[in-house]
Design a protein around this motif. Structure first.
Motif, PDB file in Angstrom:
ATOM      1  N   ILE A   1      11.012  21.340 -25.382  1.00  0.00           N
ATOM      2  CA  ILE A   1      11.511  21.734 -23.972  1.00  0.00           C
ATOM      3  C   ILE A   1      10.079  22.300 -23.338  1.00  0.00           C
ATOM      4  O   ILE A   1       9.747  21.728 -22.291  1.00  0.00           O
TER       5      ILE A   1
ATOM      6  N   PHE B   1       7.820  19.415 -23.074  1.00  0.00           N
ATOM      7  CA  PHE B   1       8.192  18.486 -21.834  1.00  0.00           C
ATOM      8  C   PHE B   1       7.732  19.083 -20.626  1.00  0.00           C
ATOM      9  O   PHE B   1       7.451  18.407 -19.526  1.00  0.00           O
ATOM     10  N   LEU B   2       8.015  20.398 -20.488  1.00  0.00           N
ATOM     11  CA  LEU B   2       7.771  21.048 -19.216  1.00  0.00           C
ATOM     12  C   LEU B   2       6.348  20.947 -18.588  1.00  0.00           C
ATOM     13  O   LEU B   2       6.183  21.045 -17.552  1.00  0.00           O
TER      14      LEU B   2
ATOM     15  N   ASP C   1       4.348  18.559 -19.654  1.00  0.00           N
ATOM     16  CA  ASP C   1       3.991  17.391 -19.836  1.00  0.00           C
ATOM     17  C   ASP C   1       3.279  16.864 -20.964  1.00  0.00           C
ATOM     18  O   ASP C   1       2.310  15.928 -21.017  1.00  0.00           O
ATOM     19  N   ARG C   2       3.784  17.592 -22.107  1.00  0.00           N
ATOM     20  CA  ARG C   2       3.205  17.258 -23.487  1.00  0.00           C
ATOM     21  C   ARG C   2       4.208  16.802 -24.381  1.00  0.00           C
ATOM     22  O   ARG C   2       5.146  16.113 -23.831  1.00  0.00           O
ATOM     23  N   VAL C   3       3.950  16.336 -25.336  1.00  0.00           N
ATOM     24  CA  VAL C   3       4.890  15.470 -26.300  1.00  0.00           C
ATOM     25  C   VAL C   3       5.620  16.211 -27.297  1.00  0.00           C
ATOM     26  O   VAL C   3       6.888  15.926 -27.427  1.00  0.00           O
TER      27      VAL C   3
ATOM     28  N   ASP D   1       6.689  15.587 -32.879  1.00  0.00           N
ATOM     29  CA  ASP D   1       7.265  14.458 -33.352  1.00  0.00           C
ATOM     30  C   ASP D   1       6.835  13.788 -34.537  1.00  0.00           C
ATOM     31  O   ASP D   1       6.798  12.836 -34.811  1.00  0.00           O
ATOM     32  N   ARG D   2       6.292  14.863 -35.427  1.00  0.00           N
ATOM     33  CA  ARG D   2       5.691  14.143 -36.702  1.00  0.00           C
ATOM     34  C   ARG D   2       6.674  14.189 -37.710  1.00  0.00           C
ATOM     35  O   ARG D   2       6.713  13.199 -38.769  1.00  0.00           O
TER      36      ARG D   2
ATOM     37  N   TYR E   1      11.824  11.749 -34.300  1.00  0.00           N
ATOM     38  CA  TYR E   1      11.844  12.743 -33.143  1.00  0.00           C
ATOM     39  C   TYR E   1      11.278  14.028 -33.591  1.00  0.00           C
ATOM     40  O   TYR E   1      11.444  15.068 -32.841  1.00  0.00           O
TER      41      TYR E   1
ATOM     42  N   TRP F   1      14.055  26.887 -20.154  1.00  0.00           N
ATOM     43  CA  TRP F   1      13.552  26.514 -19.071  1.00  0.00           C
ATOM     44  C   TRP F   1      12.665  27.699 -18.099  1.00  0.00           C
ATOM     45  O   TRP F   1      11.832  27.602 -17.473  1.00  0.00           O
TER      46      TRP F   1
ATOM     47  N   TRP G   1       9.450  28.900 -19.807  1.00  0.00           N
ATOM     48  CA  TRP G   1       8.277  28.036 -19.490  1.00  0.00           C
ATOM     49  C   TRP G   1       7.828  27.867 -18.173  1.00  0.00           C
ATOM     50  O   TRP G   1       6.907  27.108 -17.706  1.00  0.00           O
ATOM     51  N   THR G   2       8.660  28.656 -16.961  1.00  0.00           N
ATOM     52  CA  THR G   2       8.309  28.777 -15.646  1.00  0.00           C
ATOM     53  C   THR G   2       7.817  29.847 -15.197  1.00  0.00           C
ATOM     54  O   THR G   2       6.688  29.802 -14.363  1.00  0.00           O
TER      55      THR G   2
END
Lengths: 194, 367
Positions: free
Chosen positions: B34, B37-38, B40-42, B45-46, B50, B317, B320-321
């Motif tokens: 999360i 994603f917040l 704009d990264r990935v 996932d290694r 996922y 959420w 990270w805001t």
């Protein structure tokens, strides 16, 4: 007091309104902004390049790892004239010239050839002056390969075993200096603006 | 109580225990995804599809790291701190009702670790004990940053527990019970319109939510581990799985806080139109009453966990805001805003109950 310039901005320090002091509207605003980014990431719109699997395309004029070319018949083009070594500002190139023996005409194009040809990739600055100096079109800097990292210093001294391109054309660098027609047109278009 | 029932109840306790651990494990993964994603990264996932094996990789990393004891540290207390934090965090999920009762003939199984009539007090007690884990760990580290972090954690928890308790009192005044199960059941009564407590207690919910952030040491109130000022806060000197236990207990606390908020304000395992669905199953599908009830209960468990996951997502959420509060801002918010607001909320609730306004509004609303 008169100001020296007229650029000074008057800042007004207003007392905060109730909505600002309550802080919750601002939090809500921030949350919507981050949620927008979250939803964008959910649609897989990150700009990340997953490196080992994905690579960015090199520029068509990228100057990477050197290659010693062969001619159409598969013979080494280099004649060990030493012009590249002279042109090299970093003095990265050394070579030993030798005379072609009888029966080696299928290996070397000219009567003189490089018995050894070494480029120190730690010295090389990848300027491409060797490529410009070469009268035999023998040395090129490939556009799709970089000198990879290694653990030992002496592993960076590339000899003929790693510089001369393979005899089999299929194994040669695909996007090296052998440009496709399309790439060549594009490149010449970039070089000569209308 | 017969032995089989006890056995079933034990199984429920084990499942709750396992589910708590599993959710906390995957909270660490969810947090990273999360966060990514917040921004704009990935994200991870290694490891596995996922990156789902990432928590396992983290655990292996934690276990194989060097176990470091700082010089001058009190070794016994140094180990005891993370253990206490973890134990209390795990214990607090025991009283949370994750579902209504399953009924098989004569056997009735409560989908809840233990049903006690002071459930809410128990949760509060456990959460308060949790801060001792942080205090002891910070004190035993023999490091000024750890100590400062621990003191911050203690004072922050004490300050915000007050406002939290006062916000809770307004709920208790309406429910008349401390049992989490009773509070849940009161939010949905068959045959009549009944609203979740969030509708009746919006101010109380906001106070409780803010306090929950402070109690779980989450951003914007993560001052005990404020890395810009205190290196790593109370766990500066911790390494290997002892650090892992601290981080893990934080996620368990988030899970418990989410569950408590779901129960208190969002109807717990209730979901809209559950009794209508049950009656429909019986009348149109020809199911027996017990089976229909059990189906409703299981759907309710799903609903409960959906609410919990929504809250966990909200915690992340927000993390990270928002930036971190300054310490004086934290204290000012707690003491001069939340506590007076909570007292006002109590008075308001009391006034409305005494004046009989809530039933009157309900009558008017339902015509």
């Amino acid at each position: 007091m008169q100001s020296l310039t007229n650029r000074a901005k008057l800042l007004e320090k207003k007392p905060m309104t109730l909505a600002e002091r309550a802080y919750l509207p601002a939090i809500f605003q921030g949350l919507t902004i981050t949620m927008r980014h979250f939803l964008r990431a959910m649609r897989k719109q990150q700009l990340t390049i997953r490196y080992p699997e994905e690579t960015r395309p090199f520029s068509p004029v990228f100057r990477g790892l050197h290659v010693l070319k062969r001619d159409e018949a598969g013979r080494e083009r280099c004649t060990a004239c030493g012009l590249c070594a002279v042109a090299c500002p970093a003095e990265a190139i050394t070579m030993v010239a030798g005379e072609r023996l009888k029966g080696e005409a299928n290996l070397y194009r000219e009567e003189k050839y490089a018995v050894s040809y070494e480029i120190n990739m730690l010295r090389c600055i990848f300027c491409g002056l060797c490529e410009e100096a070469c009268p035999k079109a023998a040395i090129y800097l490939q556009a799709d390969k970089m000198a990879p990292p290694r653990y030992e210093r002496d592993e960076f001294i590339y000899g003929k075993d790693r510089l001369v391109e393979p005899t089999d054309p299929a194994k040669r660098s695909k996007r090296g200096i052998q440009l496709t027609d399309e790439q060549a047109t594009k490149l010449s278009g970039q070089l000569q603006p209308a | 109580m017969t032995l089989p029932v006890l056995g079933w109840q034990g199984l429920v306790i084990l499942v709750v225990f396992g589910a708590t651990l599993l959710i906390a494990t995957y909270s660490t993964y969810a947090e990273r995804v999360i966060a990514a994603f917040l921004q704009d990264r990935v994200g991870p996932d290694r490891a596995g599809p996922y990156g789902l094996a990432q928590p396992l990789a983290d655990a292996v990393k934690m276990f194989t790291k060097e176990e470091f004891f700082p010089g001058g540290a009190s070794r016994a207390l140094f180990v005891f701190g993370p253990c206490l934090a973890m134990t209390t965090a795990l214990m607090s999920s025991a009283v949370i009702p994750f579902g209504n009762s399953l009924k098989f003939g004569d056997t009735v199984i409560h989908l809840q670790g233990i049903e006690i009539n002071v459930g809410m007090l128990y949760v509060f007690g456990m959460v308060s004990l949790g801060v001792y884990g942080i205090m002891i760990g910070g004190w035993a580290s023999n490091n000024k940053f750890s100590l400062l972090g621990a003191i911050r954690a203690a004072s922050q928890n004490i300050s915000y527990e007050l406002a939290m308790g006062l916000a809770l009192i307004a709920v208790l005044m309406m429910s008349g019970s401390l049992s989490l199960r009773d509070i849940t059941l009161q939010q949905s009564v068959p045959g009549e319109w009944q609203f979740w407590n969030i509708v009746k207690q919006p101010i109380g919910f906001i106070i409780f939510l803010v306090c929950a952030f402070a109690e779980t040491n989450r951003t914007p109130f993560d001052l005990p581990e404020c890395e810009t000022e205190l290196v790593g806060g109370y766990h500066t000197e911790y390494s290997s799985m002892k650090l892992g236990l601290y981080l893990f207990s934080e996620y368990i606390n988030i899970f418990v806080a989410s569950a408590v908020m779901s129960v208190l304000y969002f109807g717990g395992f209730n979901f809209p139109f559950q009794y209508e669905l049950r009656d429909w199953l019986v009348s149109s599908r020809g199911l027996s009453a017990d089976l229909a009830q059990n189906i409703i209960v299981l759907v309710g468990v799903g609903g409960m966990f959906a609410k919990i996951f929504a809250f966990i997502f909200f915690f992340m959420w927000v993390r990270w805001t928002l930036p971190r509060f300054r310490y004086d801002q934290l204290m000012r918010l707690g003491w001069t805003i939340l506590i007076p607001l909570a007292i006002f909320n109590i008075l308001l609730t009391g006034g409305l109950i005494t004046a009989g306004i809530i039933p009157a509004v309900r009558q008017w609303w339902l015509g």
